[in-house]
Design an enzyme around this catalytic site. Structure first.
Site, mmCIF file in Angstrom:
data_model
loop_
_atom_site.group_PDB
_atom_site.id
_atom_site.type_symbol
_atom_site.label_atom_id
_atom_site.label_comp_id
_atom_site.label_asym_id
_atom_site.label_seq_id
_atom_site.Cartn_x
_atom_site.Cartn_y
_atom_site.Cartn_z
ATOM 1 N N ARG A 127 0.838 -1.205 0.000
ATOM 2 C CA ARG A 127 0.000 0.000 0.000
ATOM 3 C C ARG A 127 0.867 1.247 0.000
ATOM 4 N NH1 ARG A 127 -2.943 3.983 2.839
ATOM 5 N NH2 ARG A 127 -5.110 4.129 2.119
ATOM 6 N N CYS A 128 1.919 1.248 0.798
ATOM 7 C CA CYS A 128 2.812 2.408 0.840
ATOM 8 C C CYS A 128 3.415 2.708 -0.532
ATOM 9 C CB CYS A 128 3.955 2.171 1.831
ATOM 10 S SG CYS A 128 3.463 2.057 3.555
#
Length: 413
Positions: free
Chosen positions: A402-403
């Site tokens: 996600r990052c």
């Protein structure tokens, strides 16, 4: 693109809607400009091996493409946004100013240096950082130049750029163009600013700004999670201020967005809990992967519009467990899947390598790091389909799938 509304270049109304377009940054030479002495300054705990990090990142990008996702690259869009000479001149000047170059002579030398590159090579060099020896002919005559002669860089590298989640965040059909906590990372947002103002794909789209980088309080994308088309969660964290959340709420509620409620989660201030998405991500309609320590009871502020209040907001403080607050606002029973299965040792190890940081590409389908094998096995036992990517080097930057991704377009649920 099939399945997309051509009238909007941005559309993200959930964490799990089918992913159609995503923004990535392929790790570049900036990673090889990390040294042990610079790790703390540049917010790293270790030094990734670039060759393998790129191979892992390419695997990530190909995984997305193989599942119908259009992959855009930050560095490519930034270069394409600078075709106009006046825009390029303004960009170079702003970049040098934000690199905290104080010497006027050095500013002039760097300006000429950057102009000698093509747009793409210039952007890549800005991201990589400029070493002193690259301006070998520059005479360091000023007091500033001589006092700072010990430092190896004229412009610092930007190794955190492959975490594209943080500099801006897509919310609905608009963005928060973020003011990041540290000087090191705040420079990253300049690329998004010029992309959305000048790139042909975005400049005429009138993209709403829910937050702007010229604010003095900090906000980072890892703290922004979209629970539904009407509910946004934002973490009050090591990197995001409560005042920033109020500013976002006012814009969302006053600019006719569809969001009705913002939940401000007050999470512990620590490296392990850096952003909300390091301890909590959505993997299906009713399932979340979490760090066990986030379960609560938590302090959560429920924020809604109230024109009778002086600031136009109604803020309701609650002490509540995570499960209850999610069920209240999603209107369904939820399942919390604990990182490491809740085992103290496994949870700590896999939290360190972002076991709770997953990227959903469709409901019940998520991208995960291979090294988090305990959490991954548990997710599969709950019926989650996994796309497992190698992660030995990417994970050294302390960020998960996600990052490393900024969705620009998801199908509505």
């Amino acid at each position: 693109m099939e399945g997309k509304d051509k009238s909007s270049v941005l559309n993200v109304t959930s964490e799990i809607g089918k992913l159609k377009t995503v923004l990535l940054h392929r790790p570049g030479a900036e990673v090889e400009n990390l040294t042990p002495e610079l790790l703390e300054r540049l917010l790293f705990d270790d030094i990734p091996y670039l060759k393998v990090a790129r191979e892992e990142h390419d695997f990530f990008a190909d995984t997305l493409r193989n599942n119908g996702v259009e992959v855009l690259y930050l560095e490519k869009l930034a270069a394409e946004a600078l075709e106009n000479k006046e825009v390029k001149t303004r960009f170079i000047s702003q970049f040098i100013d934000e690199a905290t170059v104080e010497s006027e002579d050095l500013k002039a030398a760097l300006t000429n240096y950057f102009y000698d590159f093509s747009n793409q090579d210039m952007v890549d060099k800005m991201m990589a950082g400029v070493r002193k020896e690259e301006l070998a002919k520059y005479q360091r005559n000023s007091l500033y130049d001589q006092v700072n002669d010990f430092y190896p860089f004229l412009c610092d590298p930007m190794p955190n750029l492959y975490f594209t989640r943080d500099p801006f965040a897509t919310i609905g059909n608009g963005i928060t163009l973020n003011h990041m906590r540290t000087e090191t990372r705040n420079r990253e947002t300049i690329f998004a600013k010029y992309i959305f103002e000048n790139h042909p794909r975005f400049k005429d789209a009138n993209v709403p700004l829910w937050f702007n980088r010229n604010e003095t309080t900090s906000l980072e994308g890892g703290d922004e999670l979209i629970l539904s088309k009407e509910v946004l969660a934002i973490g009050i964290s090591q990197r995001t201020d409560s005042a920033s959340i109020e500013k976002v709420c006012k814009k969302l509620f006053n600019m006719n967005s569809d969001f009705k409620t913002v939940l401000a989660f007050h999470i512990p201030t620590s490296r392990a809990f850096m952003h909300l998405d390091t301890v909590f991500t959505m993997v299906d309609y009713d399932k979340f992967t979490i760090h066990p320590e986030i379960e609560g009871p938590l302090t959560v502020y429920e924020i809604t519009r109230d024109d009778s209040k002086p600031n136009g907001l109604n803020v309701k403080k609650q002490s509540i467990i995570l499960e209850d607050i999610l069920e209240k606002h999603l209107g369904r029973k939820v399942t919390l899947i604990r990182c490491g299965g809740g085992d103290r040792v496994h949870a700590a190890r896999e939290q360190w390598s972002d076991g709770s940081n997953t990227l959903a590409i469709a409901p019940g389908e998520v991208v995960v790091y291979s090294r988090n094998h305990v959490t991954n096995k548990l997710l599969e036992s709950y019926g989650i389909k996994l796309y497992v990517i190698p992660s030995s080097e990417l994970s050294r930057g302390r960020g998960g799938p996600r990052c490393m991704s900024m969705p620009l377009y998801r199908e509505n649920l």
